[in-house]
Scaffold this motif. Sequence first.
Motif, PDB file in Angstrom:
ATOM      1  N   GLY A 194      21.795  42.826  27.260  1.00  0.00           N
ATOM      2  CA  GLY A 194      20.562  43.536  26.945  1.00  0.00           C
ATOM      3  C   GLY A 194      19.685  42.629  26.115  1.00  0.00           C
ATOM      4  N   GLN A 195      19.129  43.189  25.042  1.00  0.00           N
ATOM      5  CA  GLN A 195      18.362  42.347  24.128  1.00  0.00           C
ATOM      6  C   GLN A 195      19.273  41.293  23.512  1.00  0.00           C
ATOM      7  OE1 GLN A 195      16.156  44.526  21.199  1.00  0.00           O
ATOM      8  NE2 GLN A 195      15.393  42.682  20.160  1.00  0.00           N
ATOM      9  N   ASP A 196      20.511  41.702  23.224  1.00  0.00           N
ATOM     10  CA  ASP A 196      21.584  40.794  22.830  1.00  0.00           C
ATOM     11  C   ASP A 196      22.711  40.955  23.839  1.00  0.00           C
ATOM     12  OD1 ASP A 196      20.405  39.753  20.426  1.00  0.00           O
ATOM     13  OD2 ASP A 196      20.822  41.693  19.479  1.00  0.00           O
ATOM     14  N   ILE A 197      23.777  40.217  23.649  1.00  0.00           N
ATOM     15  CA  ILE A 197      24.951  40.364  24.513  1.00  0.00           C
ATOM     16  C   ILE A 197      26.083  40.943  23.682  1.00  0.00           C
ATOM     17  CG2 ILE A 197      26.600  39.234  26.040  1.00  0.00           C
ATOM     18  CD1 ILE A 197      23.430  37.444  25.110  1.00  0.00           C
ATOM     19  N   ARG A 198      26.709  42.001  24.206  1.00  0.00           N
ATOM     20  CA  ARG A 198      27.823  42.636  23.503  1.00  0.00           C
ATOM     21  C   ARG A 198      29.104  42.451  24.318  1.00  0.00           C
ATOM     22  NH1 ARG A 198      26.532  47.538  23.793  1.00  0.00           N
ATOM     23  NH2 ARG A 198      28.219  48.416  25.082  1.00  0.00           N
ATOM     24  N   PHE A 199      30.101  41.889  23.680  1.00  0.00           N
ATOM     25  CA  PHE A 199      31.426  41.724  24.284  1.00  0.00           C
ATOM     26  C   PHE A 199      32.377  42.732  23.643  1.00  0.00           C
ATOM     27  CE2 PHE A 199      29.401  37.566  24.452  1.00  0.00           C
ATOM     28  CZ  PHE A 199      29.603  37.161  25.763  1.00  0.00           C
ATOM     29  N   GLU A 200      33.115  43.460  24.470  1.00  0.00           N
ATOM     30  CA  GLU A 200      34.183  44.322  23.968  1.00  0.00           C
ATOM     31  C   GLU A 200      35.497  43.631  24.295  1.00  0.00           C
ATOM     32  OE1 GLU A 200      33.859  46.979  22.150  1.00  0.00           O
ATOM     33  OE2 GLU A 200      31.661  47.101  22.324  1.00  0.00           O
ATOM     34  N   VAL A 201      36.261  43.275  23.266  1.00  0.00           N
ATOM     35  CA  VAL A 201      37.492  42.519  23.460  1.00  0.00           C
ATOM     36  C   VAL A 201      38.642  43.167  22.698  1.00  0.00           C
ATOM     37  CG1 VAL A 201      36.284  40.335  23.847  1.00  0.00           C
ATOM     38  CG2 VAL A 201      36.956  40.984  21.527  1.00  0.00           C
ATOM     39  N   LEU A 202      39.864  42.840  23.117  1.00  0.00           N
ATOM     40  CA  LEU A 202      41.076  43.254  22.410  1.00  0.00           C
ATOM     41  C   LEU A 202      41.694  42.017  21.783  1.00  0.00           C
ATOM     42  CD1 LEU A 202      42.612  45.678  25.076  1.00  0.00           C
ATOM     43  CD2 LEU A 202      41.342  46.297  23.012  1.00  0.00           C
ATOM     44  N   ILE A 203      41.855  42.051  20.466  1.00  0.00           N
ATOM     45  CA  ILE A 203      42.335  40.890  19.711  1.00  0.00           C
ATOM     46  C   ILE A 203      43.642  41.251  19.008  1.00  0.00           C
ATOM     47  CG2 ILE A 203      41.800  39.316  17.796  1.00  0.00           C
ATOM     48  CD1 ILE A 203      38.866  39.628  18.440  1.00  0.00           C
ATOM     49  N   PRO A 204      44.659  40.357  19.053  1.00  0.00           N
ATOM     50  CA  PRO A 204      45.913  40.624  18.332  1.00  0.00           C
ATOM     51  C   PRO A 204      45.644  41.008  16.880  1.00  0.00           C
ATOM     52  CG  PRO A 204      46.188  38.715  19.727  1.00  0.00           C
ATOM     53  CD  PRO A 204      44.721  39.071  19.790  1.00  0.00           C
ATOM     54  N   ALA A 205      46.341  42.040  16.421  1.00  0.00           N
ATOM     55  CA  ALA A 205      46.083  42.583  15.086  1.00  0.00           C
ATOM     56  C   ALA A 205      46.268  41.552  13.984  1.00  0.00           C
ATOM     57  CB  ALA A 205      46.987  43.792  14.835  1.00  0.00           C
ATOM     58  N   ASP A 206      47.207  40.628  14.180  1.00  0.00           N
ATOM     59  CA  ASP A 206      47.455  39.636  13.136  1.00  0.00           C
ATOM     60  C   ASP A 206      46.483  38.450  13.197  1.00  0.00           C
ATOM     61  OD1 ASP A 206      48.473  38.703  15.514  1.00  0.00           O
ATOM     62  OD2 ASP A 206      50.335  37.920  14.656  1.00  0.00           O
ATOM     63  N   GLU A 207      45.492  38.520  14.089  1.00  0.00           N
ATOM     64  CA  GLU A 207      44.513  37.448  14.205  1.00  0.00           C
ATOM     65  C   GLU A 207      43.087  37.909  13.891  1.00  0.00           C
ATOM     66  OE1 GLU A 207      44.760  35.643  18.029  1.00  0.00           O
ATOM     67  OE2 GLU A 207      46.901  35.131  17.845  1.00  0.00           O
ATOM     68  N   ILE A 208      42.935  39.147  13.437  1.00  0.00           N
ATOM     69  CA  ILE A 208      41.598  39.711  13.245  1.00  0.00           C
ATOM     70  C   ILE A 208      40.751  38.889  12.268  1.00  0.00           C
ATOM     71  CG2 ILE A 208      40.313  41.682  12.318  1.00  0.00           C
ATOM     72  CD1 ILE A 208      41.335  42.190  15.086  1.00  0.00           C
ATOM     73  N   GLU A 209      41.288  38.577  11.107  1.00  0.00           N
ATOM     74  CA  GLU A 209      40.494  37.863  10.108  1.00  0.00           C
ATOM     75  C   GLU A 209      40.175  36.438  10.550  1.00  0.00           C
ATOM     76  OE1 GLU A 209      38.970  39.325   7.667  1.00  0.00           O
ATOM     77  OE2 GLU A 209      39.910  41.143   8.465  1.00  0.00           O
ATOM     78  N   GLU A 210      41.133  35.787  11.200  1.00  0.00           N
ATOM     79  CA  GLU A 210      40.879  34.446  11.724  1.00  0.00           C
ATOM     80  C   GLU A 210      39.823  34.495  12.824  1.00  0.00           C
ATOM     81  OE1 GLU A 210      41.288  30.277  12.335  1.00  0.00           O
ATOM     82  OE2 GLU A 210      41.643  31.660  10.668  1.00  0.00           O
ATOM     83  N   ALA A 211      39.891  35.550  13.682  1.00  0.00           N
ATOM     84  CA  ALA A 211      38.898  35.695  14.741  1.00  0.00           C
ATOM     85  C   ALA A 211      37.508  35.917  14.159  1.00  0.00           C
ATOM     86  CB  ALA A 211      39.276  36.872  15.643  1.00  0.00           C
TER      87      ALA A 211
END
Length: 270
Positions: free
Chosen positions: A233-250
């Motif tokens: 759209g005006q921006d791009i939105r990605f919906e992703v699934l990320i391992p719970a123990d990698e959230i802060e690093e991601a």
Amino acid sequence: MLCSGTSTHFGCAWSTSAARSPTSKHWPTSARSWAGPSIGSFGPKDCVRRSTPRAVTREREYVTAPVRYLIPARVHRVEEVVQRSRFLTTVAHAPDVDAAHAFIQAVREEFPDATHHCWAFVAGPPGSTARIGMSDDGEPHGTAGRPMLTALLHSGVGEIVAVSTRYYGGINLGTGGLSRAYSGGVVLSLEEMPREKKVDRHPVGLTVGYPDVDSVQRLVAEQEWILVDEVFGQDIRFEVLIPADEIEEARRIVADRTRGSGLFEVRTSN
């Protein structure tokens, strides 16, 4: 005399192992087994349960839980003959209590003429006692469900159910022989059971500008992330699934790739 048989319930066949003595400390390594298809949530969740006097199910809140652990990859069965009694031990994935009971009921229906259907399950992370169940199904108290559950709790595998189907052969095994037969069947099935790793993932929304879209797409492909949706759209939105123990690093990596302009939102899981 050893029995042999063929089952089409899971589209697989198996054959019997060598007989062993209930007092033996050595379990056979030549037992034949089979693995069936992956079952996911096996059977209807409103499956009718057969109540048994000694069936025990416990469920309580988790205190902590690992975010990565091994689970059964598919249905697996082994068969043994112990002092003329035939034991078929079937293990499968049980992501929750309802799935465990549905699978137990399905095995009952597959072998309606069996003498006993003893079972145990751990419907949570390896070694967790938050959601467990067991039943002796008419065997002497403590000789079937408890030994089976102990074997599961020490297996290093989570979300697992085991059903031991017994056809009585006319010789009493005694309490010690029964405990060894039921726990031994679970241990034997675990030796060859296919495993896969379960990774606990959280849904995350990434909103970035068009100048950063290629960089973020490469990032998603490089990481152990699962792309669920992308909206332009005006921006791009990605919906992703990320391992719970990698959230802060991601979160840190996305900020670095977008020079601080990307929006990183951890969704609430229902």
